[in-house]
Every structure is written in structure tokens, then in C-alpha cells.
Design an enzyme around this catalytic site. Structure first.
Site, short mmCIF file in Angstrom:
data_model
loop_
_atom_site.label_atom_id
_atom_site.label_comp_id
_atom_site.label_asym_id
_atom_site.label_seq_id
_atom_site.Cartn_x
_atom_site.Cartn_y
_atom_site.Cartn_z
N THR A 82 -2.66 4.63 1.10
CA THR A 82 -1.98 4.55 2.38
C THR A 82 -0.71 5.35 2.25
OG1 THR A 82 -2.85 2.38 2.98
CG2 THR A 82 -0.73 2.89 3.88
N GLY B 156 -6.07 -4.27 2.22
CA GLY B 156 -5.56 -4.87 3.44
C GLY B 156 -5.96 -6.33 3.63
N GLY C 13 -7.84 -2.82 8.28
CA GLY C 13 -7.01 -3.49 7.28
C GLY C 13 -5.66 -3.88 7.84
#
Ligand code: ASP
Length: 293
Positions: free
Chosen positions: A163, A216, A193
Site C-alpha cells: 500500500t 486489511g 480491505g
């Protein structure tokens, strides 16, 4: 380090999915360059919201992280993009989930914040919104998406993830946070997520701005970013507030990383995964870039 009385701070992350022993020199170089640009913008009194949107857009488009161009395909073989952004002072927020083939999901999330009465759009409605507002589309997905730095073809079966995120405090005292992801490799179609969820993945208020990374499902079930903010608001020191959330994730069997900046310009960037690509600087401290301890 700038020599003046201004107070600003920012932190960036490129995901807590870093694997020990792999070479992250390229992402560290990129974070250094991007960090220098963020330093300059904040020193020049840019708004925190603009800085986090800028940083996350750059992290998305470079293809070095599991977001935007470097996103993870789902189990059906195509990329679904998630992003969110939040402005601490106004508490305005925007988010997009399961979006296909736009260059900057965080740009679309900001568009949803600024141009609709809603916080989040997903699926077909998000696509229509993004098209109608002229956001840049990925016209040739087969040649656009690439494997990010530190992820191998073999990892793809092993729930590799990543991410990107940014948090900032600007010279007017404003705080903002933004996060964007391609999620986890091999996720089911339609899986969403923490990243596009304002609360678990991204949070900013008058006191603190936070962006999370990690699987997540664990982050959502731990309460995530807003649980840190509420602990912090009730008087728990920022470092402890973040650590309590990471401990909860560990208890649930996961690992994660967090970047957070408080309104006095303090930064924490802890993780309990093997590593987290990260960078930070303040008006009173030099740029630091790291992946592992
Ligand atoms: N939080 C992201 C997700 O679960 C992945 C990550 O941060 O590595 O989609």
C-alpha cells in the site's frame, strides 16, 4: 533542514509488506526524492491535504509499490483499486473502492470528497463518476501494470501485499492523511480491505493524521486508524496509542505498519511486520528514509 520558525511534518509509507533480504534501494531512492519535494511544499506553506494527495499520486503512478501502477491483480486476474483521503480540520473525506483502471485512485477519492455529498463510491458508480469528471484512465492495462519492487512472481500465490500512504501537518496547523492500494495479490473479486475505509485505513482530525498498511482484514478487525485517534484524544501518548493497535493486530494473528503525525509535529512510524518502506521529515529534523530497522 530548513532554518526558520515554521512547524510542519510529514511521513510517507510504501507498505508494510517488505520482505527481509530483498533489495529496496530503488524504492528508497524514490522515497528520498519524493520526500524532498514534500519538504519543499510544506516549507512553502502548502496545505497538508494537497501534500498528501500529491505524494500518494506519485507513489501510485511510479509502479514501484503495490498501488496504482504496481497493483496486485485479484484471483480473476485483473486489478481493483482502493483509496481514501481525509482532511483533519474539515473532517471531509473521500474514498473509492474496487475501481478499475484509473491512473490515480486517490485523485478520484478526492474528487468524490469535493464534488459529491458522499464519502465513498464503489464499483460501477465509481467508474461512472471518474469518467464523467475526466480522471485519467489506464487505456492499455496489459502493458501498464507492473510487478512492484520486492515482489516476485512466486509471491503472487503467497498473499503478497502493499500500500502507499502519506500523512502531513502543514504550517497553518492542518492535518491530512491519504492511502491507496492494489490490495493483496490473489484477493477475491470485490474484496475490499482497510485502505479505502475512512476509519480503519485512513484518519485525520484536529489532533492526528494516520495511514495504515498490512493485511486489511486484520486492520479492520483491530479498529485501525480511528481507534488510534480516539485513544490519543483520550490522553494516551501517540506512540502507545499506535502500539496498542499493533498489539491488537498481533493478537488477531496479523502484522501491520502505521504512520502518524500529531498536531505538534511529532511523528511515529512503527510496524510489526518484517519491514515497512517509509520516509519522514519535519521542520526541525532531516529527511529519514528506511525499509527495515
Ligand atoms: N492494507 C492493504 C489491503 O489490505 C494491503 C497493505 O497495506 O499491504 O488491501
Amino acid at each position: 533542514m530548513p532554518d526558520n520558525n515554521k512547524n510542519w511534518a510529514f511521513a510517507l509509507h510504501g507498505g508494510a509488506g517488505a520482505v527481509a533480504g530483498r533489495d529496496y534501494a530503488e524504492t528508497e531512492r524514490h522515497l528520498r526524492e519524493l520526500g524532498a519535494a514534500c519538504q519543499q511544499q510544506l516549507q512553502d506553506d502548502a496545505a497538508a491535504l494537497d501534500v498528501v494527495a500529491y505524494a500518494v499520486t506519485k507513489l501510485e503512478s511510479c509502479g514501484l509499490y503495490v498501488a496504482g501502477r504496481g497493483s496486485a491483480p485479484n484471483s480473476a486476474g485483473y486489478v481493483e483499486l482502493d483509496a481514501s483521503i481525509m482532511d483533519g480540520r474539515s473532517r471531509e473525506a473521500g474514498a473509492v473502492a474496487a475501481l478499475r483502471d484509473f491512473v490515480s485512485p486517490v485523485g478520484v477519492a478526492r474528487g468524490i470528497m469535493e464534488k459529491t455529498p458522499h464519502v465513498m463510491l464503489a464499483g460501477a458508480g465509481a467508474l461512472t463518476f471518474a469518467r464523467e469528471h475526466g480522471f485519467a484512465e489506464v487505456t492499455d492495462p496489459a502493458n501498464y501494470y507492473r510487478l512492484p519492487v520486492g515482489v516476485t512472481r512466486e509471491d503472487v500465490d503467497d498473499i503478497a501485499h502493499g500500500t502507499v500512504g502519506a500523512v502531513a501537518l502543514d504550517t497553518s496547523g492542518g492535518l491530512a492523511a491519504a492511502t491507496s492500494t492494489g490490495g493483496t495479490f490473489g484477493k477475491l473479486e470485490g474484496r475490499i480491505g482497510d485502505t479505502p475505509l475512512v476509519g480503519p485505513g485512513t484518519w485525520a482530525d484536529d489532533n492526528i493524521a494516520i495511514s495504515c498498511t498490512g493485511i486489511g482484514e486484520h486492520i479492520i478487525r483491530s479498529g485501525g486508524a480511528s481507534s488510534i485517534a480516539f485513544r490519543y484524544k483520550s490522553g494516551v501518548p501517540m506512540e502507545n496509542a499506535v502500539q496498542e493497535m499493533l498489539d491488537e493486530i498481533a493478537r488477531l494473528g496479523g502484522d501491520a505498519g502505521v504512520i502518524a503525525v500529531s498536531r505538534d509535529g511529532s511523528i511515529v512510524m512503527p510496524y510489526n511486520s518484517e519491514g515497512m518502506k517509509r520516509a519522514c521529515a519535519t521542520s526541525h529534523s532531516d529527511l529519514v528514509v528506511a525499509t527495515f530497522a
